[in-house]
Design a protein around this motif. Structure first.
Motif, PDB file in Angstrom:
ATOM      1  N   PHE A 192       0.868  -1.280   0.027  1.00  0.00           N
ATOM      2  CA  PHE A 192      -0.021   0.058  -0.032  1.00  0.00           C
ATOM      3  C   PHE A 192       1.091   1.297   0.121  1.00  0.00           C
ATOM      4  O   PHE A 192       1.983   1.344   0.389  1.00  0.00           O
ATOM      5  N   ALA A 193       0.165   2.451  -0.629  1.00  0.00           N
ATOM      6  CA  ALA A 193       1.093   3.563  -0.631  1.00  0.00           C
ATOM      7  C   ALA A 193       1.351   4.099   1.049  1.00  0.00           C
ATOM      8  O   ALA A 193       0.486   3.832   1.867  1.00  0.00           O
ATOM      9  N   ALA A 227       3.644   5.241   7.820  1.00  0.00           N
ATOM     10  CA  ALA A 227       2.321   5.029   8.269  1.00  0.00           C
ATOM     11  C   ALA A 227       1.589   5.030   6.888  1.00  0.00           C
ATOM     12  O   ALA A 227       2.043   5.441   5.771  1.00  0.00           O
ATOM     13  N   LEU A 228       0.656   4.240   6.952  1.00  0.00           N
ATOM     14  CA  LEU A 228      -0.166   4.120   5.475  1.00  0.00           C
ATOM     15  C   LEU A 228      -0.993   5.263   5.236  1.00  0.00           C
ATOM     16  O   LEU A 228      -1.266   6.230   6.062  1.00  0.00           O
ATOM     17  N   ILE A 235       3.700  -1.963  12.087  1.00  0.00           N
ATOM     18  CA  ILE A 235       4.946  -2.181  11.495  1.00  0.00           C
ATOM     19  C   ILE A 235       5.173  -1.015  10.592  1.00  0.00           C
ATOM     20  O   ILE A 235       4.808  -0.973   9.203  1.00  0.00           O
ATOM     21  N   PRO A 236       5.946   0.151  10.837  1.00  0.00           N
ATOM     22  CA  PRO A 236       6.306   1.089   9.888  1.00  0.00           C
ATOM     23  C   PRO A 236       7.026   0.752   8.642  1.00  0.00           C
ATOM     24  O   PRO A 236       8.156  -0.022   8.945  1.00  0.00           O
ATOM     25  N   ILE A 237       6.802   1.322   7.603  1.00  0.00           N
ATOM     26  CA  ILE A 237       7.523   0.750   6.357  1.00  0.00           C
ATOM     27  C   ILE A 237       7.901   2.264   5.691  1.00  0.00           C
ATOM     28  O   ILE A 237       6.931   3.042   5.316  1.00  0.00           O
ATOM     29  N   PRO A 254       9.323  -6.109   5.256  1.00  0.00           N
ATOM     30  CA  PRO A 254       9.623  -6.771   6.528  1.00  0.00           C
ATOM     31  C   PRO A 254       8.827  -7.883   6.576  1.00  0.00           C
ATOM     32  O   PRO A 254       9.077  -8.898   7.026  1.00  0.00           O
ATOM     33  N   GLN A 255       7.427  -7.678   5.994  1.00  0.00           N
ATOM     34  CA  GLN A 255       6.554  -8.911   6.100  1.00  0.00           C
ATOM     35  C   GLN A 255       7.077 -10.164   5.277  1.00  0.00           C
ATOM     36  O   GLN A 255       6.997 -11.311   5.621  1.00  0.00           O
TER      37      GLN A 255
END
Lengths: 645, 251
Positions: free
Chosen positions: A142-143, A149-150, B149-151, B195-196
């Motif tokens: 997702f963006a 955060a999303l 989980i921040p990405i 990370p997933q």
């Protein structure tokens, strides 16, 4: 017009008692469970591998059921959910803008113009948050914002940013997530996958769905598959209109066969005409392409103020442009729901202010957004959509406004289901767009993906177990007489199609059907037109069975044979849609009856007479179908005429 | 490039009855081709004309016609998906061709993609590569909050660059070795960036690469033809990612 009968509805919607917000939890606490070791004794058929089908098949297999999954494409990954662009709604309130489960529920009920069940819609809103968690866990990219955060964007019919997205390919990413979960179970041996295999009929034994008849689309082999339950996840029937945003192979055959085996069909006339599609360019056109509704976040819709103004759009000065959505609906502006945006586009074109060669288009202009945010920002948000537009039209939307026009996109109607997603034929469950359940008379943007995945990941795993645990299953195998009889009917029908050897192509018939549907059962409907449509469809159908040319043979790959079989069903379903539209003498959502409008030309609902689900029961090929009425009770929201002003 | 006038095209189309029968090119002259038609609409029209004369239509795979489902698999004038860069055959329009031009149309050609009929091929091998490890083994319901989980935006964007693969197989058709490395690498790279994907990264890459070999796809020798024909522009850096992951998995 038939006199409305206040008969009680024959079937139970199974909506749990208790307060709205507690219905689903209490239902889950009260329904029966199947012991983990017993699940492996039950066989489940899942037809279709879009969002609903793939998520259901994967989740049921994880629980331990033996699943057979079917799709007509060469791979489960190609189901048409893949083409959804803009996003998926959820009530996460990550934006801190006041969202909640209740608000998502309310927007969906209101957006559907109060023609859906409160309890179903509330559950949909409730599980929406789990879907986002689930998809992120699967590795759906997702963006995101810089902080990790999303990200969210807004969609029509909502005053919040609750739509999660993966560029303009959200459907693709969600479907690939569900597909990967499905393939994991194929690998583990819990799902047996049948690609290029089409369901031709439902097998009913002692009143229960116990299997299906299929045709292998490569070898032509007709096969029987027995099971303890059948899940239909076969999508919508927009292709009845010939031109739609659906994939070319999307069809209604599986659902229609179930209807003819006793499953009732809910609100067949409820069709969504999407406002932002690329206009038709010629007779040869085979399908229409959607430009995501998310574009309305930054694009401004307009037509020239003057009738017949043929100047180049960039030469039309600001004060000679009519930004009609912003003018008529100041509070929602360009983000009014789809039905409202579509109808207004039709209105301005009817006035002679449409643009482009055909005059059947309006502008969607990004000039101001590009000026405000810069071309790069717009490219980042919508780049792939702009590219797609340029490929199809040969015009550069960064420089010239897009031309858009409404097109058939989604069908809110579908097979009737109860709260457990089970049809009135026990053991036949219907998920996703194929059921009639959650969107009432109009679906809001970014809600189809939500519903498909809600049904498959978070509803059916519970309710299927309840059905299985509540019933005793006699062993039924593929040699049962019902399988033989149903197979025989399927084979005879194919033989019949191949033997006609007429003069007209299948495409000719489909195009003709589409024209009747678009002209008379499309964006505006009236009694006279609908009656004509019914008659014309009946005549066309009679001609089809005498004069269609179906090439080739049964026992090979034969795409036109598949097509003929589907068009034959579209011609029956089209008539039912017209009948339903005729019976519903009110305007609601995407269903606009010219007889029922306000002085300003807005849709006028008639809650006194039509606050119900119209469910149609098949009575025989030569008999009219019977209409059953499920009254809709609203205990939590107050019915008001929708206003987006 | 034609823009307005209808065109006449000379088509050479591959016909083949089944996987074991011998195929051949069949010639068709198509007049009245509107430049705004899509390539598949031109084939629809040809089939209409064939059937109006009681002849057998040409079989080809197609579905969404928006360049996203990955069904179409035509080699047009020797190039998978035809002459326009980053465009699936269904999104290719006739305005890219010239009046009087000869156009050859063939299916993907690779040992691992046997021909079913005419222009239709069997791509089940891709599903089997995916099934070997192209997933995160998360059970429905057993997940944490999506924002737990921040990405970074960069990682998500990079992952998405690979995730957009439509699984059409043009990369295989273009590769002199019929390698499926771009397809396989794209899926591995998508998960490698997130990370997933981490807990299963080793078994994923090994299982998928082994399956790819088992299916009869060739090795990659860096021709980069795959990248050139990919309709969604997947970079061959996906293959580098795959190799990196594979080497890491060995230790």
């Amino acid at each position: 017009m038939a006199v409305k009968e206040k008969k009680t509805f024959k079937w139970d919607s199974q909506v749990p008692t208790g307060p709205l917000a507690e219905k689903w939890s209490s239902h889950k606490n009260n329904i029966k469970l199947v012991n983990p070791n017993n699940k492996r004794k039950f066989n489940v058929i899942v037809v279709g591998t879009g969002l609903a089908g793939a998520s259901a098949a994967a989740s049921l297999a994880e629980l331990g059921y033996n699943v057979k999954a079917f799709c007509i494409q060469d791979s489960a990954r190609r189901a048409h959910s893949i083409a959804a662009q803009g996003g998926i709604n959820a009530a996460k309130n990550y934006q801190n803008d006041g969202d909640s489960v209740y608000r998502l529920f309310y927007d969906t009920i209101k957006g559907g113009d109060y023609r859906s069940r409160e309890a179903n819609v509330y559950r949909l809103a409730e599980v929406s948050n789990n879907i986002i968690d689930q998809c992120v866990a699967q590795g759906v990219p997702f963006a995101r914002e810089y902080g990790g955060a999303l990200a969210n964007r807004s969609f029509g019919g909502a005053q919040l940013s609750r739509t999660f997205y993966a560029r303009g390919q959200t459907g693709q990413q969600l479907l690939l997530g569900a597909y990967s979960a499905l393939m994991k179970e194929v690998h583990s041996g819990k799902v047996e996958m049948f690609a290029r295999e089409e369901m031709l009929d439902l097998v009913v034994v002692d009143g229960r769905a116990r299997g299906i008849i299929t045709r292998n689309l490569v070898s032509g082999e007709i096969k029987r598959h027995a099971a303890d339950a059948v899940l239909l996840c076969t999508g919508g029937y927009g292709n009845v209109f010939y031109l739609s945003t659906n994939a070319k192979n999307s069809n209604a055959t599986a659902a229609w066969r179930c209807y003819k085996r006793g499953a009732i069909f809910g609100n067949p006339s409820f069709t969504q005409i999407h406002p932002t599609c690329i206009p038709v360019s010629g007779e040869y056109q085979s399908k229409l392409t959607l430009m995501s509704e998310s574009l309305r976040n930054d694009g401004r819709v307009w037509v020239p103020k003057a009738v017949g103004d043929k100047r180049h759009p960039n030469d039309i000065p600001e004060d000679e442009r009519d930004y009609y959505l912003e003018r008529i609906y100041p509070s929602f502006g360009n983000l009014v729901p789809r039905d409202v945006a579509s109808r207004n586009a039709k209105n301005v074109c009817d006035e002679g202010r449409g643009v482009g060669e055909s005059g059947l288009a309006v502008y969607l202009d990004f000039r101001d957004a590009i000026k405000r945010d810069g071309e790069n920002t717009i490219r980042e948000k919508y780049g792939n959509l702009f590219d797609m537009y340029e490929k199809i039209t040969g015009e550069n939307p960064y420089e010239v406004p897009m031309r858009i026009f409404p097109a058939v996109h989604y069908t809110m109607g579908g097979l009737w289901v109860d709260y457990n997603l089970m049809s009135n034929v026990p053991g036949l469950f219907v998920l996703g767009e194929a059921n009639f359940s959650d969107h009432g008379a109009n679906r809001l943007g970014a809600s189809a993906l939500m519903q498909g995945l809600a049904d498959g990941y978070f509803v059916i795993p519970y309710t299927l177990g309840h059905y299985i645990a509540s019933n005793n299953f006699e062993k039924v195998d593929e040699n049962h007489q019902a399988f033989k009889d149903t197979e025989h009917e399927s084979v005879s029908r194919i033989d019949k199609l191949l033997k006609i050897k007429g003069k007209k192509t299948i495409l000719d018939f489909h195009r003709q059907l589409g024209k009747i549907m678009w002209d008379k059962v499309g964006m505006a409907r009236n009694e006279k037109g609908l009656k004509e449509a019914i008659k014309e469809i009946q005549e066309l159908r009679a001609e089809f069975w005498e004069n269609v040319f179906v090439p080739g043979e049964q026992s090979t790959y034969n795409k036109y044979l598949e097509y003929a079989n589907r068009v034959a069903d579209f011609m029956e379903l089209g008539e039912l849609m017209a009948r339903d539209a005729l019976e519903r003498n009110e305007s609601c959502g995407g269903h606009f009856r010219e007889e029922s409008q306000t002085p300003e030309g807005e849709a006028k609902r008639d809650d006194e007479n039509f606050c119900h689900v119209a469910a149609w029961e098949f009575k025989g090929d030569d008999k009219a179908p019977e209409l059953h009425i499920e009254q809709l009770e609203f205990e939590n929201v107050k019915l008001t005429q929708r206003s987006y002003k | 490039m034609s823009t307005h006038e209808n065109m006449t095209l000379h088509l050479k189309i591959w016909r083949q009855n089944g996987p074991d029968s011998k195929g051949h090119f069949e010639d068709h002259t198509m007049d009245e081709v509107n430049p705004h038609m899509s390539f598949l609409e031109m084939l629809d029209l040809l089939n209409e004309r064939l059937m109006q004369n009681g002849k057998q239509p040409i079989e080809f795979d197609h579905d969404c016609r928006e360049g996203i489902c990955g069904s179409c698999n035509l080699v047009i004038n020797g190039i998978p998906h035809g002459p326009e860069m980053r465009t699936a055959a269904c999104q290719l329009h006739m305005r890219k061709f010239n009046d009087g031009e000869t156009v050859t149309i063939e299916p993907w050609r690779a040992k691992a993609f046997p021909i079913i009929k005419d222009l239709v091929v069997d791509r089940d091998a891709f599903d089997r590569i995916q099934a070997a490890g192209g997933f995160v083994s998360t059970r429905t319901g057993s997940m944490v909050d999506a924002n737990a989980i921040p990405i970074s935006k960069e990682a998500a964007d990079k992952s998405m660059d690979y995730a957009v693969c439509i699984g059409c197989g043009a990369c295989v058709a273009a590769c002199p070795n019929s390698s499926a490395s771009l397809f396989t690498g794209a899926k591995i790279a998508q998960f490698a960036k997130l990370p997933q994907g981490a807990p299963e990264r080793k078994r994923r890459v090994v299982a998928m690469v082994e399956q790819m070999e088992k299916e009869g796809f060739g090795d990659c020798s860096n021709y980069a033809e795959c990248e050139a024909v990919c309709p969604v522009g997947i970079s061959i850096s996906a293959i580098a990612e795959m190799r990196k992951e594979y080497v890491k998995a060995l230790f």
